[in-house]
Design an enzyme around this catalytic site. Structure first.
Site, PDB file in Angstrom:
ATOM      1  N   LEU A  20       0.832  -1.209   0.000  1.00  0.00           N
ATOM      2  CA  LEU A  20       0.000   0.000   0.000  1.00  0.00           C
ATOM      3  C   LEU A  20       0.865   1.257   0.000  1.00  0.00           C
ATOM      4  O   LEU A  20       0.356   2.377  -0.064  1.00  0.00           O
ATOM      5  CB  LEU A  20      -0.909  -0.007   1.236  1.00  0.00           C
ATOM      6  CG  LEU A  20      -1.996  -1.089   1.195  1.00  0.00           C
ATOM      7  CD1 LEU A  20      -2.536  -1.366   2.577  1.00  0.00           C
ATOM      8  CD2 LEU A  20      -3.119  -0.680   0.238  1.00  0.00           C
ATOM      9  N   SER A  21       2.173   1.079   0.065  1.00  0.00           N
ATOM     10  CA  SER A  21       3.066   2.238   0.138  1.00  0.00           C
ATOM     11  C   SER A  21       2.936   3.183  -1.059  1.00  0.00           C
ATOM     12  O   SER A  21       2.942   4.398  -0.879  1.00  0.00           O
ATOM     13  CB  SER A  21       4.517   1.778   0.307  1.00  0.00           C
ATOM     14  OG  SER A  21       4.658   1.197   1.574  1.00  0.00           O
ATOM     15  N   LYS A  70      14.398  -6.690   4.966  1.00  0.00           N
ATOM     16  CA  LYS A  70      14.643  -5.680   6.003  1.00  0.00           C
ATOM     17  C   LYS A  70      15.962  -5.863   6.774  1.00  0.00           C
ATOM     18  O   LYS A  70      16.570  -4.892   7.188  1.00  0.00           O
ATOM     19  CB  LYS A  70      13.486  -5.651   6.995  1.00  0.00           C
ATOM     20  CG  LYS A  70      12.235  -4.975   6.461  1.00  0.00           C
ATOM     21  CD  LYS A  70      11.171  -4.946   7.549  1.00  0.00           C
ATOM     22  CE  LYS A  70      10.046  -4.004   7.189  1.00  0.00           C
ATOM     23  NZ  LYS A  70       9.135  -3.782   8.320  1.00  0.00           N
ATOM     24  N   ASN A  91      13.797  -0.250   7.242  1.00  0.00           N
ATOM     25  CA  ASN A  91      12.630  -0.195   6.339  1.00  0.00           C
ATOM     26  C   ASN A  91      12.678   1.033   5.426  1.00  0.00           C
ATOM     27  O   ASN A  91      11.798   1.213   4.595  1.00  0.00           O
ATOM     28  CB  ASN A  91      11.307  -0.240   7.116  1.00  0.00           C
ATOM     29  CG  ASN A  91      10.954   1.091   7.739  1.00  0.00           C
ATOM     30  OD1 ASN A  91      11.827   1.906   8.008  1.00  0.00           O
ATOM     31  ND2 ASN A  91       9.680   1.315   7.965  1.00  0.00           N
ATOM     32  N   ASP A 106       9.445   2.288  11.562  1.00  0.00           N
ATOM     33  CA  ASP A 106       8.346   1.597  12.263  1.00  0.00           C
ATOM     34  C   ASP A 106       8.298   2.020  13.738  1.00  0.00           C
ATOM     35  O   ASP A 106       7.245   1.955  14.369  1.00  0.00           O
ATOM     36  CB  ASP A 106       8.526   0.074  12.201  1.00  0.00           C
ATOM     37  CG  ASP A 106       8.134  -0.482  10.838  1.00  0.00           C
ATOM     38  OD1 ASP A 106       7.301   0.140  10.164  1.00  0.00           O
ATOM     39  OD2 ASP A 106       8.672  -1.535  10.451  1.00  0.00           O
ATOM     40  N   GLY A 132       7.291 -10.878  16.979  1.00  0.00           N
ATOM     41  CA  GLY A 132       7.998 -11.087  15.716  1.00  0.00           C
ATOM     42  C   GLY A 132       8.681  -9.814  15.252  1.00  0.00           C
ATOM     43  O   GLY A 132       9.093  -8.982  16.068  1.00  0.00           O
ATOM     44  N   VAL A 157       7.699 -19.660  23.899  1.00  0.00           N
ATOM     45  CA  VAL A 157       8.656 -18.924  24.741  1.00  0.00           C
ATOM     46  C   VAL A 157      10.116 -19.160  24.335  1.00  0.00           C
ATOM     47  O   VAL A 157      10.884 -18.203  24.200  1.00  0.00           O
ATOM     48  CB  VAL A 157       8.418 -19.234  26.240  1.00  0.00           C
ATOM     49  CG1 VAL A 157       9.566 -18.731  27.102  1.00  0.00           C
ATOM     50  CG2 VAL A 157       7.108 -18.595  26.686  1.00  0.00           C
ATOM     51  N   LYS A 159      11.453 -19.683  21.568  1.00  0.00           N
ATOM     52  CA  LYS A 159      11.789 -18.936  20.348  1.00  0.00           C
ATOM     53  C   LYS A 159      12.014 -17.438  20.640  1.00  0.00           C
ATOM     54  O   LYS A 159      12.863 -16.794  20.019  1.00  0.00           O
ATOM     55  CB  LYS A 159      10.645 -19.106  19.330  1.00  0.00           C
ATOM     56  CG  LYS A 159      10.949 -18.494  17.979  1.00  0.00           C
ATOM     57  CD  LYS A 159       9.874 -18.841  16.975  1.00  0.00           C
ATOM     58  CE  LYS A 159      10.112 -18.114  15.658  1.00  0.00           C
ATOM     59  NZ  LYS A 159       9.006 -18.276  14.727  1.00  0.00           N
ATOM     60  N   TYR A 231      -4.367  -3.870  10.096  1.00  0.00           N
ATOM     61  CA  TYR A 231      -5.251  -2.839   9.542  1.00  0.00           C
ATOM     62  C   TYR A 231      -6.323  -3.413   8.613  1.00  0.00           C
ATOM     63  O   TYR A 231      -7.159  -2.658   8.113  1.00  0.00           O
ATOM     64  CB  TYR A 231      -4.449  -1.727   8.846  1.00  0.00           C
ATOM     65  CG  TYR A 231      -3.319  -2.222   7.993  1.00  0.00           C
ATOM     66  CD1 TYR A 231      -2.036  -2.299   8.505  1.00  0.00           C
ATOM     67  CD2 TYR A 231      -3.542  -2.642   6.685  1.00  0.00           C
ATOM     68  CE1 TYR A 231      -0.984  -2.780   7.744  1.00  0.00           C
ATOM     69  CE2 TYR A 231      -2.500  -3.128   5.911  1.00  0.00           C
ATOM     70  CZ  TYR A 231      -1.228  -3.188   6.444  1.00  0.00           C
ATOM     71  OH  TYR A 231      -0.204  -3.678   5.688  1.00  0.00           O
ATOM     72  N   GLY A 252      -4.121  -0.574  13.119  1.00  0.00           N
ATOM     73  CA  GLY A 252      -2.774  -0.377  12.581  1.00  0.00           C
ATOM     74  C   GLY A 252      -2.642   0.618  11.435  1.00  0.00           C
ATOM     75  O   GLY A 252      -1.537   0.820  10.921  1.00  0.00           O
TER      76      GLY A 252
HETATM   77  P1  NAP Z   1       6.137 -11.943  12.149  1.00  0.00           P
HETATM   78  O1  NAP Z   1       7.515 -11.431  12.184  1.00  0.00           O
HETATM   79  O2  NAP Z   1       5.832 -13.197  11.420  1.00  0.00           O
HETATM   80  O3  NAP Z   1       5.670 -12.125  13.683  1.00  0.00           O
HETATM   81  C1  NAP Z   1       4.394 -12.592  14.008  1.00  0.00           C
HETATM   82  C2  NAP Z   1       4.290 -12.890  15.508  1.00  0.00           C
HETATM   83  O4  NAP Z   1       2.986 -13.436  15.723  1.00  0.00           O
HETATM   84  C3  NAP Z   1       5.262 -13.950  16.011  1.00  0.00           C
HETATM   85  O5  NAP Z   1       5.477 -13.730  17.385  1.00  0.00           O
HETATM   86  C4  NAP Z   1       4.478 -15.235  15.784  1.00  0.00           C
HETATM   87  O6  NAP Z   1       4.824 -16.292  16.621  1.00  0.00           O
HETATM   88  C5  NAP Z   1       3.082 -14.801  16.144  1.00  0.00           C
HETATM   89  N1  NAP Z   1       2.107 -15.613  15.435  1.00  0.00           N
HETATM   90  C6  NAP Z   1       1.978 -15.760  14.088  1.00  0.00           C
HETATM   91  N2  NAP Z   1       0.969 -16.607  13.802  1.00  0.00           N
HETATM   92  C7  NAP Z   1       0.475 -17.003  14.997  1.00  0.00           C
HETATM   93  C8  NAP Z   1      -0.563 -17.897  15.356  1.00  0.00           C
HETATM   94  N3  NAP Z   1      -1.312 -18.518  14.438  1.00  0.00           N
HETATM   95  N4  NAP Z   1      -0.801 -18.087  16.670  1.00  0.00           N
HETATM   96  C9  NAP Z   1      -0.058 -17.469  17.587  1.00  0.00           C
HETATM   97  N5  NAP Z   1       0.945 -16.601  17.315  1.00  0.00           N
HETATM   98  C10 NAP Z   1       1.212 -16.392  16.027  1.00  0.00           C
HETATM   99  O7  NAP Z   1       5.139 -10.876  11.561  1.00  0.00           O
HETATM  100  P2  NAP Z   1       5.253  -9.267  11.647  1.00  0.00           P
HETATM  101  O8  NAP Z   1       5.954  -8.749  10.481  1.00  0.00           O
HETATM  102  O9  NAP Z   1       5.727  -8.926  13.009  1.00  0.00           O
HETATM  103  O10 NAP Z   1       3.708  -8.856  11.449  1.00  0.00           O
HETATM  104  C11 NAP Z   1       2.740  -9.196  12.400  1.00  0.00           C
HETATM  105  C12 NAP Z   1       1.413  -8.500  12.082  1.00  0.00           C
HETATM  106  O11 NAP Z   1       1.585  -7.106  12.146  1.00  0.00           O
HETATM  107  C13 NAP Z   1       0.864  -8.792  10.679  1.00  0.00           C
HETATM  108  O12 NAP Z   1      -0.526  -8.917  10.789  1.00  0.00           O
HETATM  109  C14 NAP Z   1       1.212  -7.562   9.890  1.00  0.00           C
HETATM  110  O13 NAP Z   1       0.292  -7.305   8.845  1.00  0.00           O
HETATM  111  C15 NAP Z   1       1.113  -6.498  10.969  1.00  0.00           C
HETATM  112  N6  NAP Z   1       1.990  -5.338  10.684  1.00  0.00           N
HETATM  113  C16 NAP Z   1       1.425  -4.110  10.669  1.00  0.00           C
HETATM  114  C17 NAP Z   1       2.203  -3.008  10.428  1.00  0.00           C
HETATM  115  C18 NAP Z   1       1.583  -1.641  10.381  1.00  0.00           C
HETATM  116  O14 NAP Z   1       2.247  -0.709   9.893  1.00  0.00           O
HETATM  117  N7  NAP Z   1       0.385  -1.456  10.870  1.00  0.00           N
HETATM  118  C19 NAP Z   1       3.579  -3.160  10.216  1.00  0.00           C
HETATM  119  C20 NAP Z   1       4.139  -4.445  10.269  1.00  0.00           C
HETATM  120  C21 NAP Z   1       3.323  -5.535  10.508  1.00  0.00           C
HETATM  121  P3  NAP Z   1       5.790 -17.493  16.100  1.00  0.00           P
HETATM  122  O15 NAP Z   1       7.146 -16.870  16.038  1.00  0.00           O
HETATM  123  O16 NAP Z   1       5.627 -18.515  17.132  1.00  0.00           O
HETATM  124  O17 NAP Z   1       5.276 -17.888  14.740  1.00  0.00           O
END
Ligand code: NAP
Length: 286
Positions: A20-21, A70, A91, A106, A132, A157, A159, A231, A252
């Site tokens: 969406l950027s 990233k 980023n 971010d 994450g 935990v 991880k 979002y 978000g």
């Molecule tokens: P990420 O690096 O994959 O991290 C996701 C986190 O959620 C990890 O701790 C992961 O745990 C956990 N998780 C994933 N699936 C899960 C499940 N089914 N049950 C329990 N825990 C789960 O992803 P990210 O880049 O941080 O993004 C996370 C979310 O934030 C996404 O929805 C993304 O769209 C949103 N986001 C929004 C913005 C914004 O600007 N608003 C920016 C970045 C990201 P594990 O390590 O155990 O898999």
């Protein structure tokens, strides 16, 4: 109208079609009446080094960087800003006469969104669900903003242990960082004193809109603030449940617009209109 003087900016990632950027940035460019053009460029992981060289050769003023580049991109840059270094992810890149500096906006995007909603962070207890990539920027932003306690509730935990240990190195006097499995009874005790709850997992993101992290809302203070960095949809189940419990809520969109706005300022030295970016984003999401 693009001319020979138009400055180029864009985003690299793989895949990138759903970014969406371009919508956000071109809306801000148009509003500020700047001679810039922002495009999305798919860059495969094996082509990242060439892409960075290309950015220099083509005289791009800057780029946003998204998944999966990233962290990998850091080795190809001339300098990394302090926040990006601590988080371990870039980023945004700014090109000043061939000298490339990496940033992580971010941090500003996620934290300023809270400030815009008059949410105090200093001295507060913040509980994060998930830890994450996005959470790293938020954890660092919260510690920098003076949160008294950051509690991480996660499903795995072991991880996340290294992440918690890493950020513990940055704690100032009076700050603490704790890590729990979110099903532990001990975690519920910590939920009781949370002032801000943040969902950083993808649980609840479209199309699986019924999912949510397992929050025991009865333990949460109704005056707590609930923030979901998802979002799509605009109101996740996490936010619906929080609202039903009496919490003020935030999604978000502003984080996404805010990180874009901070990148825009770095490239152009012009403060963009955040509301224009948020509105463009909302329209694109509809
Ligand atoms: P990420 O690096 O994959 O991290 C996701 C986190 O959620 C990890 O701790 C992961 O745990 C956990 N998780 C994933 N699936 C899960 C499940 N089914 N049950 C329990 N825990 C789960 O992803 P990210 O880049 O941080 O993004 C996370 C979310 O934030 C996404 O929805 C993304 O769209 C949103 N986001 C929004 C913005 C914004 O600007 N608003 C920016 C970045 C990201 P594990 O390590 O155990 O898999």
């Amino acid at each position: 109208m693009f001319t020979g003087k138009t400055k180029n900016v864009g985003v690299i990632g793989y895949p990138i079609e759903h970014s969406l950027s371009p919508v956000l940035q071109n809306a801000a460019i148009e509003k500020a009446e700047l001679d810039y053009a922002y495009i999305a460029m798919p860059v495969k992981p094996e082509d990242l080094r060439d892409a960075v060289r290309g950015m220099r050769a083509l005289g791009f003023r800057g780029i946003n960087v998204t998944i999966p580049h990233k962290t990998e991109i850091m080795q190809y840059l001339d300098e990394i800003d302090e926040d990006a270094k601590i988080i371990g992810a870039v980023n945004t890149v700014v090109n000043t006469d061939g000298y490339l500096k990496g940033y992580n906006t971010d941090v500003i995007g996620s934290i300023d969104a809270l400030y815009h909603h008059d949410v105090e962070i200093k001295g507060m207890h913040v509980v994060l669900f998930g830890a994450g990539g996005a959470a790293r920027a938020i954890i660092w932003g919260l510690l920098k903003a003076g949160a008294a306690q950051v509690t991480l509730g996660v499903r795995n935990v072991p991880k996340v242990q290294p992440v918690a240990e890493y950020f513990s190195n940055f704690l100032k006097e009076g700050q603490s960082l704790k890590l729990f499995n979110w099903n532990d009874e001990g975690f519920e005790e910590f939920l009781k004193t949370a002032d801000i709850l943040i969902n950083t997992t993808p649980l609840g993101m479209a199309p699986k809109v019924d999912a949510a992290p397992p929050v025991k809302w009865e333990a949460v203070k109704p005056g707590a603030f609930a923030y979901d960095i998802i979002y799509t949809p605009a109101k996740t189940r996490f936010l619906k449940d929080a609202e039903a419990h009496g919490c003020a809520i935030l999604n978000g969109e502003e984080m996404l617009a805010g990180q874009g706005a901070a990148a825009f300022k770095l490239w152009t030295d012009v403060e963009p209109e955040l509301s224009v970016m948020t509105e463009a984003l909302r329209k694109a999401l509809e």
